[in-house]
Design a protein around this motif. Structure first.
Motif, PDB file in Angstrom:
ATOM      1  N   TRP A  10       0.809  -1.221   0.000  1.00 18.31           N
ATOM      2  CA  TRP A  10       0.000   0.000   0.000  1.00 18.31           C
ATOM      3  C   TRP A  10       0.845   1.275   0.000  1.00 18.31           C
ATOM      4  O   TRP A  10       0.537   2.212  -0.752  1.00 18.31           O
ATOM      5  N   CYS A  12      -7.560   6.754  -1.200  1.00 15.82           N
ATOM      6  CA  CYS A  12      -7.917   5.386  -0.810  1.00 15.82           C
ATOM      7  C   CYS A  12      -6.702   4.457  -0.744  1.00 15.82           C
ATOM      8  O   CYS A  12      -6.791   3.379  -0.175  1.00 15.82           O
ATOM      9  N   ASP A  72      -5.934   4.697   5.435  1.00 17.62           N
ATOM     10  CA  ASP A  72      -6.701   3.507   5.815  1.00 17.62           C
ATOM     11  C   ASP A  72      -7.083   2.672   4.587  1.00 17.62           C
ATOM     12  O   ASP A  72      -8.265   2.444   4.321  1.00 17.62           O
ATOM     13  N   SER A 112      -7.886  -0.185   1.851  1.00 21.39           N
ATOM     14  CA  SER A 112      -8.463  -1.531   1.798  1.00 21.39           C
ATOM     15  C   SER A 112      -8.846  -1.826   0.351  1.00 21.39           C
ATOM     16  O   SER A 112      -9.054  -0.905  -0.447  1.00 21.39           O
ATOM     17  N   LYS A 165     -11.632  -3.199  -0.629  1.00 18.96           N
ATOM     18  CA  LYS A 165     -13.040  -2.843  -0.838  1.00 18.96           C
ATOM     19  C   LYS A 165     -13.223  -1.357  -1.119  1.00 18.96           C
ATOM     20  O   LYS A 165     -13.873  -0.974  -2.103  1.00 18.96           O
ATOM     21  N   SER A 166     -12.642  -0.488  -0.277  1.00 17.73           N
ATOM     22  CA  SER A 166     -12.825   0.949  -0.490  1.00 17.73           C
ATOM     23  C   SER A 166     -12.146   1.409  -1.775  1.00 17.73           C
ATOM     24  O   SER A 166     -12.655   2.285  -2.477  1.00 17.73           O
ATOM     25  N   SER A 167     -11.010   0.810  -2.093  1.00 15.75           N
ATOM     26  CA  SER A 167     -10.308   1.180  -3.320  1.00 15.75           C
ATOM     27  C   SER A 167     -11.115   0.791  -4.547  1.00 15.75           C
ATOM     28  O   SER A 167     -11.188   1.552  -5.517  1.00 15.75           O
TER      29      SER A 167
END
Length: 92
Positions: free
Chosen positions: A28, A39, A43, A45, A47-49
């Motif tokens: 990351w 994103c 934080d 992830s 999913k959020s990306s």
């Protein structure tokens, strides 16, 4: 119809597979350095990306371009496992 695979390096790849491969290769922090989007840096992830990338064509294009570059141009600093080496091997 031909049995040869298409020349498109994204053929058969989902956005999730592309993102997982990039995170596996770079992590990351490095991914966020290469593509400066929130994103990847705050934080992060999968999913959020994915949500962001599916809604943001310019960011998705950058992720796909980095994946293609990763696949077509191996890193000169990569070790046998394909991950970047932190230190150059000792000579002699």
């Amino acid at each position: 119809m031909s049995d040869t695979p298409p020349n498109d390096p994204l053929h058969g790849m989902t956005l999730e597979k592309i993102l997982l491969a990039l995170v596996e290769r770079f992590g990351w922090p490095e991914l966020g350095r290469r593509i400066a989007i929130r994103c990847f840096n705050q934080d992060p992830s999968i999913k959020s990306s994915l949500v962001f990338l599916r809604r943001t064509p310019w960011a998705r294009a950058q992720v796909e371009a980095l994946y293609i570059e990763m696949k077509t141009r191996p890193s000169s600093t990569a070790g046998k496992d394909g991950r970047p080496r932190l230190f150059a091997p000792k000579q002699g």
